[in-house]
Design an enzyme around this catalytic site. Structure first.
Site, PDB file in Angstrom:
ATOM      1  CG  ASP A 167     -38.610 -11.585  -4.808  1.00 35.73           C
ATOM      2  OD1 ASP A 167     -38.129 -10.536  -5.247  1.00 35.73           O
ATOM      3  OD2 ASP A 167     -39.799 -11.713  -4.456  1.00 35.73           O
ATOM      4  CG  ASN A 417     -38.465 -21.255  -1.823  1.00 33.30           C
ATOM      5  OD1 ASN A 417     -39.620 -21.524  -1.496  1.00 33.30           O
ATOM      6  ND2 ASN A 417     -38.177 -20.249  -2.636  1.00 33.30           N
ATOM      7  CD  GLU A 418     -40.781 -20.533  -5.773  1.00 32.91           C
ATOM      8  OE1 GLU A 418     -40.089 -19.732  -6.419  1.00 32.91           O
ATOM      9  OE2 GLU A 418     -41.995 -20.386  -5.579  1.00 32.91           O
ATOM     10  CG  ASN A 472     -43.619 -21.860  -2.766  1.00 39.50           C
ATOM     11  OD1 ASN A 472     -44.101 -22.344  -1.749  1.00 39.50           O
ATOM     12  ND2 ASN A 472     -42.356 -21.465  -2.836  1.00 39.50           N
ATOM     13  CE1 TYR A 474     -47.012 -15.491  -4.695  1.00 38.32           C
ATOM     14  CE2 TYR A 474     -45.704 -17.390  -5.361  1.00 38.32           C
ATOM     15  CZ  TYR A 474     -45.957 -16.364  -4.476  1.00 38.32           C
ATOM     16  OH  TYR A 474     -45.172 -16.202  -3.366  1.00 38.32           O
ATOM     17  CE1 TYR A 478     -44.675 -12.556 -10.094  1.00 40.64           C
ATOM     18  CE2 TYR A 478     -45.066 -14.259  -8.453  1.00 40.64           C
ATOM     19  CZ  TYR A 478     -44.454 -13.072  -8.831  1.00 40.64           C
ATOM     20  OH  TYR A 478     -43.633 -12.418  -7.958  1.00 40.64           O
ATOM     21  CD  GLU A 512     -43.140 -18.478  -1.682  1.00 37.15           C
ATOM     22  OE1 GLU A 512     -43.350 -17.783  -2.705  1.00 37.15           O
ATOM     23  OE2 GLU A 512     -42.005 -18.813  -1.303  1.00 37.15           O
ATOM     24  CD1 TRP A 557     -44.415 -14.002  -1.249  1.00 38.45           C
ATOM     25  CD2 TRP A 557     -43.610 -15.409   0.304  1.00 38.45           C
ATOM     26  NE1 TRP A 557     -43.056 -13.804  -1.164  1.00 38.45           N
ATOM     27  CE2 TRP A 557     -42.546 -14.649  -0.218  1.00 38.45           C
ATOM     28  CE3 TRP A 557     -43.351 -16.352   1.315  1.00 38.45           C
ATOM     29  CZ2 TRP A 557     -41.227 -14.813   0.236  1.00 38.45           C
ATOM     30  CZ3 TRP A 557     -42.057 -16.507   1.746  1.00 38.45           C
ATOM     31  CH2 TRP A 557     -41.009 -15.731   1.193  1.00 38.45           C
ATOM     32  CE  LYS A 576     -46.182 -11.694  -5.091  1.00 41.80           C
ATOM     33  NZ  LYS A 576     -44.846 -11.185  -5.458  1.00 41.80           N
TER      34      LYS A 576
HETATM   35  C1  BDP Z   1     -41.538 -17.195  -4.998  1.00 48.33           C
HETATM   36  C2  BDP Z   1     -40.353 -17.197  -4.052  1.00 48.33           C
HETATM   37  C3  BDP Z   1     -40.334 -16.018  -3.085  1.00 48.33           C
HETATM   38  C4  BDP Z   1     -40.777 -14.755  -3.790  1.00 48.33           C
HETATM   39  C5  BDP Z   1     -42.192 -14.951  -4.277  1.00 48.33           C
HETATM   40  C6  BDP Z   1     -42.764 -13.708  -4.970  1.00 48.33           C
HETATM   41  O1  BDP Z   1     -40.265 -18.405  -3.331  1.00 48.33           O
HETATM   42  O2  BDP Z   1     -39.071 -15.899  -2.510  1.00 48.33           O
HETATM   43  O3  BDP Z   1     -40.650 -13.620  -2.993  1.00 48.33           O
HETATM   44  O4  BDP Z   1     -42.228 -15.998  -5.202  1.00 48.33           O
HETATM   45  O5  BDP Z   1     -42.699 -13.640  -6.184  1.00 48.33           O
HETATM   46  O6  BDP Z   1     -41.046 -17.468  -6.262  1.00 48.33           O
HETATM   47  O7  BDP Z   1     -43.259 -12.815  -4.294  1.00 48.33           O
END
Ligand code: BDP
Length: 599
Positions: A167, A417-418, A472, A474, A478, A512, A557, A576
């Site tokens: 992203d 990362n992820e 990470n 959300y 999400y 994140e 993030w 973000k």
């Molecule tokens: C995570 C990623 C990051 C994205 C973020 C997002 O590690 O690079 O920018 O989510 O969705 O999946 O903002």
């Protein structure tokens, strides 16, 4: 002859370093015919291009902005007076994503990977007193065996387009300074330091690598330039009485001076600032100088208007001022090693850095930030590209650790990362990466990686490889966003309860969490994308964090809005940021500032 040194350029009476930053020549090569047509001897119809910078955002033509494929840069330089009988090198802070370097038509080096230095010996290619032509052939295509991962789409008209599995925008070019280095024939190639604290005193154990047999001596100077410790030999210990430690947000830097001595004459010298500090994990705590530290700060990007990923001291200065204003103490170099100047700045400011390799996009999805929450299994580590990917991953980890190992700011390494982490294939892959990484750091700093939401405690195979666990998450964006935020809180707590029940007894850090927020968008009561919602989201998450004492850090993030590939999920980039792309605060910045001032 030096094989490969990642020491940052240094100039003194025995070493020279001049940058070639400025306006270079630039030409795209969509058909990949430049090599056959002899462009290594000069570009036929170039345009001008600033270095350092990404080329993309200078253009008004979208096809040039999104250009994917081969492209070339060219410049000229003269040798400085007195450089005739010296060993000469050209050093690029990075070439994104891969590059081949030619000096006066002679091919010198090929380097894969766009975020670490590229060095070439030009001694036998340069002509004193005449202009010397430096040509670089780059390529910015993405695939599944190089880091970061992605794909390259060929359009019906034959044009290539980058399809990142990550992203952030696929910025490319010469992003960091280019230097010509002049060194003596016998020279210092590398050094490393480790520390032992003894009451008020400290021992600095050092090891120096040279390409010769002459004697080495090492001294340490304090802030005022006074020599406080001295030792002889390529390996040894400097004893520092009443040592000033490098503390988080209260840095003290010494200068280490390394010298090669031949018959009482110093023939090479390298000096650099270092900080005395220790790093250790004990139970659920991260200890710096044996004191627990709670990480407060950001995941960042190298990203700015017009410059893309090009390093600029002014942008870095503003970023540190903004981070300090919120009382942050840490950032992650998401999702790749940054320009070395970021680490020098962090050393000076007492910031901790979680240093990350560009192992991002290890999940086959051009919207992996969405795929990360679906729970669906994403095929990746069983692909035939994996052996090459693994070799590149290990090489990149090695280069990053070699480059950054002496920075006091670097307290831990993030090796991914992820990625997909729920299969045996993933476990085998990361076991190999971690096993290699464990051999590389003289300071044995903790190893970790950032896990996405699919890496749940009952499914993830890879967390046991980590010294501390980075999440990470959300919940509230999400997953269960807006009116469902209470459910988001319950889900976050439920996941943390599951981790707690595992009794892992290691620190957890949120690497994140965040919400896209349009600056200036206000709504009462809040809705998603408004500044009010970003505040409420953080208040909810922080309330939860404070109920789990194994959580030892929060890196939100993102520090600032940043550019991404365009699409229906992104409004001129990822929004973000706690700060806008031009580094002005959104409302949530004040929530963070208040919380971090009190923590
Ligand atoms: C995570 C990623 C990051 C994205 C973020 C997002 O590690 O690079 O920018 O989510 O969705 O999946 O903002």
């Amino acid at each position: 002859m030096i094989e490969y040194s990642e020491l940052y350029p240094c100039s003194n009476a025995l070493r020279g370093a001049v940058t070639l930053d400025g306006l270079w020549k630039f030409q795209t090569d969509a058909k990949g015919e430049g090599e056959a047509l002899g462009w290594r001897d000069g570009l036929p119809s170039p345009i001008s291009m600033p270095v350092p910078a990404s080329f993309s955002d200078f253009f008004t033509d979208p096809k040039m902005r999104d250009y994917t494929g081969d492209f070339w840069y060219e410049t000229e330089f003269f040798l400085q007076p007195g450089w005739e009988n010296r060993r000469l090198w050209v050093r690029f802070g990075s070439l994104t994503h891969r590059g081949r370097v030619f000096c006066n038509g002679k091919e010198l080096v090929y380097h894969e990977g766009g975020f670490l230095p590229v060095l070439a010996d030009i001694t036998d290619s340069v002509r004193p007193g005449k202009p010397n032509r430096l040509v670089v052939h780059l390529n910015n295509e993405l695939n599944e065996s190089s880091l970061p991962c992605g794909a390259t789409k060929v359009m019906p008209d034959g044009r290539k387009l980058a399809k990142p599995y990550f992203d952030f925008y696929n910025y490319s070019g010469i992003h960091r300074s280019v230097w010509i280095l002049s060194m003596p024939e016998e020279s210092i190639q590398d050094y490393s330091v480790t520390y032992t604290l003894r009451g008020e005193d400290a021992l600095v154990h050092y090891s120096v690598v040279t390409n010769g047999t002459n004697a080495v001596r090492v001294s340490l100077q304090d802030h005022s330039g006074k020599t406080v410790a001295f030792s002889e030999g390529a390996e040894g210990t400097l004893e520092v009485t009443k040592a000033h430690l490098w503390q988080v947000r209260n840095a003290y830097l010494y200068t280490i001076v390394l010298e090669i001595v031949e018959n009482d004459r110093v023939i090479d010298r390298y000096q650099e600032k270092i900080g005395i500090r220790t790093v250790r994990i004990e139970g659920t705590q991260i200890l710096i100088n044996e004191k627990p530290v709670y990480l407060k700060g950001y995941g960042k990007h190298e990203d700015f208007e017009l410059l893309g990923r090009g390093f600029q001291w002014g942008v870095a200065k503003r970023d540190f001022e903004c981070m300090k204003w919120t009382e942050a103490n840490c950032f992650r170099t998401s999702h790749y090693p940054y320009a070395e100047e970021w680490y020098q700045f962090a050393d000076e400011e007492g910031f901790l850095i979680l240093d990350e390799v560009p192992a991002v996009g290890m999940m086959r999805s051009t919207r992996n930030f969405v795929a990360a929450g679906t729970g669906q299994y994403t095929y990746f580590f069983e692909a035939p590209t994996v052996p090459q990917l693994l070799a590149n991953h290990i090489q990149c980890t090695e280069e990053m650790m070699k480059r950054d190992k002496n920075h006091p700011s670097v307290f831990a390494w993030s090796l991914f990362n992820e990625p997909e982490t729920t299969s045996q294939y993933a476990y085998d892959y990361f076991s190999a990466v971690f096993a290699a990484a464990r051999q590389l750091d003289p300071q044995h700093r903790p190893l970790t990686g950032a896990f996405e939401k699919n890496s749940q405690p009952e499914l993830c195979q890879c967390y046991p490889l980590c010294d501390f666990i980075c999440l990470n998450r959300y919940y509230g964006w999400y997953i269960s966003g807006g009116p469902e935020i209470d459910e988001a809180e319950a889900l976050l707590r439920a996941e943390l309860d599951k981790w707690q029940a595992k009794n892992l007894h290691v620190p957890f850090v949120f690497t994140e969490l965040g919400t896209d927020t349009l600056p200036g968008e206000h709504k009462l009561p809040s809705i998603m994308w408004s500044e009010e919602y970003q505040k409420e989201y953080y208040e909810m998450n922080f309330r939860v964090f404070d109920d789990y004492d194994f959580i030892q850090g929060e890196l939100v993030w993102n520090f600032a809005d940043f550019q991404t590939t365009e699409g229906i999920m992104r409004v001129n980039g990822n929004k973000k940021g706690i700060f806008t792309r031009t580094r002005q605060p959104k409302a949530a910045a004040f929530i963070l500032k208040k919380r971090w001032e009190e923590r």
